[in-house]
Design a protein around this motif. Sequence first.
Motif, PDB file in Angstrom:
ATOM      1  N   LEU A  23       0.783  -1.237   0.000  1.00 50.11           N
ATOM      2  CA  LEU A  23       0.000   0.000   0.000  1.00 50.11           C
ATOM      3  C   LEU A  23       0.812   1.283   0.000  1.00 50.11           C
ATOM      4  N   ALA A  37      -4.681   0.310  -7.812  1.00 46.32           N
ATOM      5  CA  ALA A  37      -4.973   0.943  -6.530  1.00 46.32           C
ATOM      6  C   ALA A  37      -5.403   2.390  -6.702  1.00 46.32           C
ATOM      7  N   VAL A  43      -6.660   3.287  -1.038  1.00 48.41           N
ATOM      8  CA  VAL A  43      -6.378   3.594   0.361  1.00 48.41           C
ATOM      9  C   VAL A  43      -7.460   4.470   0.989  1.00 48.41           C
ATOM     10  N   HIS A 102       0.575  -0.619   7.085  1.00 51.38           N
ATOM     11  CA  HIS A 102       0.488   0.729   6.538  1.00 51.38           C
ATOM     12  C   HIS A 102       0.035   1.656   7.666  1.00 51.38           C
TER      13      HIS A 102
END
Length: 206
Positions: A23, A37, A43, A102
């Motif tokens: 990530l 992503a 995220v 993360h």
Amino acid sequence: MSSAKYAASDTALLLVDPYNDFLSEGGKLWPPVKESAEAQNLVPNMKSVVAAVRAAGIRVFYVPHHRAEPGDMDHWQCATPYQQSAAKIQVFGKDTWGGEWHPDFVPQDGDIIAKEHWASSGFANTDLDILLRQHGIRKVIIIGLLANTCIETTAKFAMELGYQVTLITDATAAFSKEAMHAAHHINGPTYASAILSTSALLHALK
């Protein structure tokens, strides 16, 4: 598929492999996952889901991949080429930055961390099933990485064990558009009870 109901008493969020290597810029698997992503707004959507389930009183279960150590697959007889490749570059290396959570997904008090899985299923050779059952969980919402490997395999295993599965299409990613399409449009409907966007889940949680 947006009429599902999620009660805190029987629902859990499964947060799969939220490591820096997946990530974060500089992560070993960020380059191949980056395009997907960013296209999914991954995220921020994962953060929104985690915040929403916490606000709803739904418990978060971490479903972590094995943190690699040098030589830990040297004598395996049946390691797949995929596993061997990951071992060679030490993906999610133990005691390395890439194997850390993360920073947006650090466990909080009350979260539960299952034993690490060696391959794609968060259930195989771990304690995830008993942890869920001991907390009265019947429904699982699954987010994280990768859509067509650990997410799909964990979700299929969950369904086989009797859990009701919800997939969140834009709170996951993969190495290609084709893999994302297969995960959500071809395979997902064969086992998931609901396949939602982040916004649809947030609406359902309200």
